[in-house]
Scaffold this active site. Structure first.
Site, PDB file in Angstrom:
ATOM      1  N   LYS A  33      34.452  23.394  32.732  1.00 64.90           N
ATOM      2  CA  LYS A  33      34.150  24.678  33.357  1.00 64.90           C
ATOM      3  C   LYS A  33      34.493  25.742  32.321  1.00 64.90           C
ATOM      4  CE  LYS A  33      35.495  28.000  36.824  1.00 64.90           C
ATOM      5  NZ  LYS A  33      36.596  28.454  37.709  1.00 64.90           N
ATOM      6  N   GLY A  63      40.544  35.995  42.530  1.00 62.67           N
ATOM      7  CA  GLY A  63      41.721  36.266  43.341  1.00 62.67           C
ATOM      8  C   GLY A  63      41.638  37.490  44.222  1.00 62.67           C
ATOM      9  N   ALA A 115      34.902  32.085  42.560  1.00 65.48           N
ATOM     10  CA  ALA A 115      35.810  33.235  42.454  1.00 65.48           C
ATOM     11  C   ALA A 115      35.534  34.318  43.491  1.00 65.48           C
ATOM     12  CB  ALA A 115      35.778  33.857  41.059  1.00 65.48           C
ATOM     13  N   GLY A 116      36.620  34.910  44.003  1.00 65.73           N
ATOM     14  CA  GLY A 116      36.515  36.032  44.925  1.00 65.73           C
ATOM     15  C   GLY A 116      36.383  35.661  46.385  1.00 65.73           C
ATOM     16  N   ASN A 125      40.028  28.538  45.159  1.00 68.16           N
ATOM     17  CA  ASN A 125      41.404  28.124  44.921  1.00 68.16           C
ATOM     18  C   ASN A 125      42.384  28.944  45.748  1.00 68.16           C
ATOM     19  OD1 ASN A 125      43.343  27.460  41.868  1.00 68.16           O
ATOM     20  ND2 ASN A 125      43.982  27.427  43.968  1.00 68.16           N
ATOM     21  N   THR A 126      42.511  30.226  45.397  1.00 69.42           N
ATOM     22  CA  THR A 126      43.550  31.072  45.980  1.00 69.42           C
ATOM     23  C   THR A 126      43.482  31.153  47.497  1.00 69.42           C
ATOM     24  OG1 THR A 126      43.429  32.408  43.960  1.00 69.42           O
ATOM     25  CG2 THR A 126      44.664  33.327  45.804  1.00 69.42           C
TER      26      THR A 126
END
Length: 256
Positions: free
Chosen positions: A96, A157, A184-185, A206-207
């Site tokens: 990635k 994040g 992301a986001g 992830n987050t």
């Protein structure tokens, strides 16, 4: 089935491995999510000492496909070097590729990204290119050999969700046969569902799971949201209208 560089997967959820409260919670979240692919930062793995070795052993015990990433790289040289190290360590040509352009926004440096992608593609890497929601950049990445494009949903994040849906929709419309993964986001399961309703092939997050009050339950929630979004897309979603349209037939309606 999700096809990634000739390999097929039943789950369309990809999960990051950072920031979880404990390895046990990470393991249980992975299991509950049903994901078959996890992303790992080489910088975390090679942080050194006993802790890095323990994390590597933990990953091996999961018996799951690992997608190493170049998180934290700011230059082409850093990213290319990290990719080579990842290939040696994880025994995979998958990478990635992400190159940060701004330390505050963590926005990808798309110019360096294209340059690094060209180098790594020529060396036999299978690249998952993390980029913005810019169609032209996505097309340039395809020109240098990338087959999986990962447009962001919002800054890393931020948990804002799709903040430029038209951009994501445009990429999907102009690249109908390209594997697209929103990355992301993402902050809520509903955000992931929206991405899938747009016709994207998968979601990486992830987050939103790692920092949830109950990461294991949240992992399951995202799994179901992604499934629902994909089913909605396949079923054919009704387009929004600017005027009301009656859903009840007027034939046979009583007249007073």
């Amino acid at each position: 089935m999700l096809n990634l560089y000739g390999r097929e997967f039943s789950s369309r959820l990809m999960l990051g491995t950072a920031q979880y409260p404990s390895p046990a919670i990470l393991r249980d979240a992975i299991c509950k999510s049903g994901t078959e692919i996890i992303t790992v930062s080489l910088r975390r793995e090679s942080a050194g000492g006993k802790q890095g070795g323990q994390f590597w052993q933990f990953l091996q015990e999961l018996d799951i496909t690992i997608l190493p990433n170049t998180a934290g790289c700011y230059t082409v040289k850093e990213a290319v070097t990290t990719a080579y190290l990842a290939r040696d360590l994880f025994k995979t040509s998958w990478i990635k590729l992400e190159i940060i352009g701004n330390a505050d926004t963590l926005q990808p440096n798309v110019f360096s990204l294209i340059e690094a992608a060209k180098i790594l593609n020529s060396e036999g890497f299978h690249i998952f290119a993390y980029t913005t929601d810019d169609l032209i950049v996505a097309e340039k990445l395809l020109d240098v050999g990338c087959r999986v494009i990962m447009p962001w949903c919002a800054p890393i994040g931020s948990a804002k969700g799709p903040h430029h849906i038209d951009g994501l929709r445009s990429i999907r419309a102009y690249l109908p046969d390209v594997t697209l993964i929103v990355d992301a986001g993402i902050g809520r399961p509903s955000h992931a569902a929206v991405a899938m309703e747009l016709g994207y092939d998968a979601v990486l997050l992830n987050t939103a799971v790692a920092k949830a009050g109950d990461p294991i339950l949240m992992a399951e929630a995202f799994s179901k949201a992604i499934q629902a979004g994909r089913m909605g897309y396949k079923a054919g979603i009704l387009e929004a209208r600017n005027v009301a349209v009656p859903s009840t037939p007027v034939i046979g309606k009583a007249v007073f």
